[in-house]
Design an enzyme around this catalytic site. Structure first.
Site, PDB file in Angstrom:
ATOM      1  N   GLY A   6     -20.744  26.251   6.454  1.00  0.00           N
ATOM      2  CA  GLY A   6     -19.970  25.032   6.710  1.00  0.00           C
ATOM      3  C   GLY A   6     -20.899  23.841   6.617  1.00  0.00           C
TER       4      GLY A   6
ATOM      5  N   MET B  83     -21.900  17.683  10.240  1.00  0.00           N
ATOM      6  CA  MET B  83     -22.593  18.352  11.346  1.00  0.00           C
ATOM      7  C   MET B  83     -23.371  19.564  10.843  1.00  0.00           C
ATOM      8  SD  MET B  83     -22.251  16.798  14.252  1.00  0.00           S
ATOM      9  CE  MET B  83     -22.568  17.985  15.556  1.00  0.00           C
ATOM     10  N   GLY B  84     -22.743  20.360   9.979  1.00  0.00           N
ATOM     11  CA  GLY B  84     -23.376  21.571   9.460  1.00  0.00           C
ATOM     12  C   GLY B  84     -24.587  21.243   8.612  1.00  0.00           C
TER      13      GLY B  84
ATOM     14  N   VAL C 251     -17.732  25.007  11.211  1.00  0.00           N
ATOM     15  CA  VAL C 251     -16.477  24.608  10.561  1.00  0.00           C
ATOM     16  C   VAL C 251     -15.484  24.179  11.636  1.00  0.00           C
ATOM     17  CG1 VAL C 251     -16.907  26.212   8.651  1.00  0.00           C
ATOM     18  CG2 VAL C 251     -15.409  26.933  10.533  1.00  0.00           C
TER      19      VAL C 251
ATOM     20  N   HIS D 166     -18.885  18.871  29.594  1.00  0.00           N
ATOM     21  CA  HIS D 166     -19.722  17.760  29.108  1.00  0.00           C
ATOM     22  C   HIS D 166     -18.826  16.670  28.514  1.00  0.00           C
ATOM     23  CE1 HIS D 166     -21.476  15.590  25.701  1.00  0.00           C
ATOM     24  NE2 HIS D 166     -22.615  15.600  26.359  1.00  0.00           N
ATOM     25  N   ASN D 167     -17.883  17.073  27.679  1.00  0.00           N
ATOM     26  CA  ASN D 167     -17.014  16.090  27.039  1.00  0.00           C
ATOM     27  C   ASN D 167     -16.099  15.411  28.051  1.00  0.00           C
ATOM     28  OD1 ASN D 167     -18.220  17.060  24.712  1.00  0.00           O
ATOM     29  ND2 ASN D 167     -16.340  16.926  23.519  1.00  0.00           N
TER      30      ASN D 167
ATOM     31  N   GLU E  30     -18.092  12.897  29.613  1.00  0.00           N
ATOM     32  CA  GLU E  30     -18.253  11.835  28.607  1.00  0.00           C
ATOM     33  C   GLU E  30     -17.048  10.881  28.644  1.00  0.00           C
ATOM     34  OE1 GLU E  30     -19.320  13.324  24.594  1.00  0.00           O
ATOM     35  OE2 GLU E  30     -17.562  12.254  23.830  1.00  0.00           O
ATOM     36  N   TYR E  31     -15.844  11.440  28.705  1.00  0.00           N
ATOM     37  CA  TYR E  31     -14.637  10.613  28.791  1.00  0.00           C
ATOM     38  C   TYR E  31     -14.695   9.727  30.041  1.00  0.00           C
ATOM     39  CZ  TYR E  31     -11.656  12.998  25.253  1.00  0.00           C
ATOM     40  OH  TYR E  31     -11.092  13.489  24.097  1.00  0.00           O
TER      41      TYR E  31
ATOM     42  N   ARG F 212       6.868  21.433  53.372  1.00  0.00           N
ATOM     43  CA  ARG F 212       7.065  22.694  52.631  1.00  0.00           C
ATOM     44  C   ARG F 212       7.722  23.737  53.501  1.00  0.00           C
ATOM     45  NH1 ARG F 212       2.548  25.244  51.377  1.00  0.00           N
ATOM     46  NH2 ARG F 212       3.389  26.291  49.541  1.00  0.00           N
TER      47      ARG F 212
ATOM     48  N   HIS G 217       7.784  27.810  53.696  1.00  0.00           N
ATOM     49  CA  HIS G 217       6.522  28.201  53.059  1.00  0.00           C
ATOM     50  C   HIS G 217       5.426  28.488  54.083  1.00  0.00           C
ATOM     51  CE1 HIS G 217       8.080  27.667  49.086  1.00  0.00           C
ATOM     52  NE2 HIS G 217       8.440  26.417  49.352  1.00  0.00           N
TER      53      HIS G 217
HETATM   54  C1  6PG Z   1     -20.749  15.268  21.511  1.00  0.00           C
HETATM   55  C2  6PG Z   1     -19.376  14.680  21.448  1.00  0.00           C
HETATM   56  C3  6PG Z   1     -18.619  15.257  20.293  1.00  0.00           C
HETATM   57  C4  6PG Z   1     -17.448  14.448  19.866  1.00  0.00           C
HETATM   58  C5  6PG Z   1     -16.198  14.725  20.597  1.00  0.00           C
HETATM   59  C6  6PG Z   1     -15.529  13.559  21.243  1.00  0.00           C
HETATM   60  O1  6PG Z   1     -21.037  15.826  22.557  1.00  0.00           O
HETATM   61  O2  6PG Z   1     -21.480  15.154  20.547  1.00  0.00           O
HETATM   62  O3  6PG Z   1     -18.680  14.920  22.632  1.00  0.00           O
HETATM   63  O4  6PG Z   1     -18.334  16.579  20.573  1.00  0.00           O
HETATM   64  O5  6PG Z   1     -17.709  13.120  19.684  1.00  0.00           O
HETATM   65  O6  6PG Z   1     -15.400  15.304  19.631  1.00  0.00           O
HETATM   66  O7  6PG Z   1     -14.275  13.431  20.776  1.00  0.00           O
HETATM   67  P1  6PG Z   1     -13.030  12.564  21.092  1.00  0.00           P
HETATM   68  O8  6PG Z   1     -13.446  11.320  21.809  1.00  0.00           O
HETATM   69  O9  6PG Z   1     -12.534  12.286  19.724  1.00  0.00           O
HETATM   70  O10 6PG Z   1     -12.123  13.447  21.872  1.00  0.00           O
END
Ligand code: 6PG
Length: 480
Positions: free
Chosen positions: A9, A13-14, A74, A185-186, A189-190, A446, A452
């Protein structure tokens, strides 16, 4: 065979991961892509790299030393399953198949079992750091059998980012553990991104500063305890001017946040595990709200404070309060995220070293930050810490920040400025602190409508009040 590692792939990234691998002493990299042109391009554009191009799975397998080790890069889902099947057709038992995509951890658990049953090793690996990380040093979160780690460990250590002398990779745990940790982790991140966005919004609306001026604020913050990649790039984004209009770029970008699903997975999984990741959830929902243009279009006239009615008297003092609110909310978001990892490990039978996770996130990944060292310290001092934010360092920081945090949440509410992540983090914090929660009343409700049952604070057992009869209390079977 010439190659000690292969990549399947060759999208961005790949190919970046393949180039990273090839750039390290001792690696020769077999590369394969479904369409031949990507492979040809990669090899032609990087004559310096030791690539062995393959144009069929048979060729790919033949070019790899045993145990064959291949990283799949991929699209998550069906395409990943298809490549795994093709590799099993040409590989031999004992070979190692690694999925480096953003796969859902339950898919990884399923795949690991199926692949293991056929005698191969399967590793689900979280890769963070985007395109640049893949090329120059990502944070890697591999999960899979110990046997695979023997071959894979040295290769991954050679390509990972390095933070304070340590490579940002650890064997996270078995089967889906790596992808689970990447998912969280993500989610973090959000939360980080939403908190930064709320801070920017409050500062802009409260002080009237321009995006470029606010970029300076973030650049300044990046020299203190908030030092992190996301704060750093926020300054860069805010400083950017749109060439076409001369406006700040942030003012010409449509205010609807995209999401590819990993934040939602983190929240869905947390709901299943019963872990309150409210900061991550609010961050995910804030993206959803932003994208519902049709609902926002009909809601602009709802009553509330006027958009331009809010100004602060002392901009510098306000900015410092926002900084503290951001820091406190960030502590909550990480504490919740680590709570989810702890709960996931218990549920799925993984042994995950939380301190090691905080250390491999110090470099390479999107949430990399100085702050992760404090988390590492907390787990080093107390590996079984039940709530991360109760570690002494964070207690001190929260104590320092909490007055400002409360002021900011109150100010935002009064001014009609949405701050879902700031305010939900504070509510979580106060929920944890509360000696008594109104959950007792919920138990009463409840028991009233559904028998309950409830427990009493003064004696063991399970009880029910005969609400529709004489309202006396009886002992009952525990029905939760
Ligand atoms: C990372 C990112 C990466 C990517 C996510 C975020 O750790 O390198 O988290 O995995 O940017 O897909 O995606 P969204 O903001 O599009 O959900």
């Amino acid at each position: 065979p010439a190659a000690n590692i292969g990549v399947v792939g060759l999208a961005v990234m790949g190919s970046n991961l393949a180039r990273n691998l090839a750039s390290r002493e001792g690696n020769t990299v077999a590369v394969y892509n479904r369409s031949r042109s990507k492979t040809d391009e990669l090899v032609a554009e990087h004559p310096e790299a030791e690539f062995v191009p393959a144009f069929s799975y048979e060729e790919f397998a033949a070019s790899l030393q045993k145990p064959r080790t291949a990283i799949i890069m991929v699209k998550a889902g069906g395409p990943t399953d298809a490549v795994i099947d093709s590799l099993m057709d040409v590989f031999e038992p004992g070979d190692i198949i690694i999925d480096g995509g953003n796969s859902l951890f339950t898919d990884t658990i399923r795949r690991e079992k199926a692949v293991r049953e056929r005698g191969f090793n399967f590793v689900g690996m979280g890769v963070s750091g985007g395109e640049e990380g893949a090329l120059l040093g990502p944070s890697l979160m591999p999960g899979g059998p110990d046997e695979a780690w023997v071959t894979l460990g040295p290769i991954l250590r050679s390509i990972a980012a390095v933070a304070e002398g340590e490579p940002c990779v650890t064997h996270v745990g078995h089967d889906g553990a790596g992808h689970f940790v990447k998912m969280v982790h993500n989610g973090i991140e959000y939360a980080d991104m939403q908190l930064i966005a709320e801070a920017y919004d409050l500062i802009r609306r409260g002080t009237g500063k321009s995006p470029a001026e606010i970029a300076d604020v973030f650049a300044e913050w990046n020299r203190g305890e908030l030092e992190s990649y996301l704060i750093e790039i926020t300054a860069e984004v805010l400083r950017q001017t749109d060439a076409a209009t001369g406006q700040p770029l942030v003012d010409v970008v449509v205010d609807e946040a995209g999401a590819k699903g990993t934040g939602a997975w983190t929240v869905q999984t947390a709901l299943d595990l019963g872990v309150p990741v409210s900061g991550i959830a609010e961050a995910t929902f804030a993206r959803s709200l932003s994208s519902h243009r049709e609902q926002r279009d009909v809601s602009g006239g709802l009553p509330g404070p006027a958009e331009d009615a809010f100004t602060v008297a002392d901009a510098d003092a306000f900015i410092e309060q926002v900084r503290l609110a951001l820091y406190a909310s960030k502590i909550v978001a990480y504490s919740q995220g680590f709570d989810e990892i702890r709960a996931g490990a218990a549920q799925y039978g993984w042994t995950i070293d939380l301190g090691a996770i905080s250390r491999i996130w110090r470099g390479g990944c999107i949430i990399r930050a100085q702050f992760l060292n404090r988390i590492a310290d907390a787990y080093a001092a107390e590996p079984e810490l039940p709530v991360l934010l109760t570690a002494p360092y964070f207690v001190e920081a929260l104590g320092r920040a909490q007055d400002a945090w409360r002021d900011i949440v109150a100010t935002a509410a009064a001014a009609g400025i949405p701050s879902p992540a700031f305010s939900s983090s504070l509510a979580y914090y106060d929920g944890l602190r509360a000696r008594r929660l109104p959950a007792a009343l919920i138990q009463g409700q409840r028991d009233f409508f559904g028998a309950h049952t409830y427990k009493r604070i003064d004696k063991p057992g399970t009880f029910h009040t005969l609400w529709s009869a004489d309202r006396t209390e009886v002992e009952a079977e525990d029905t939760h």
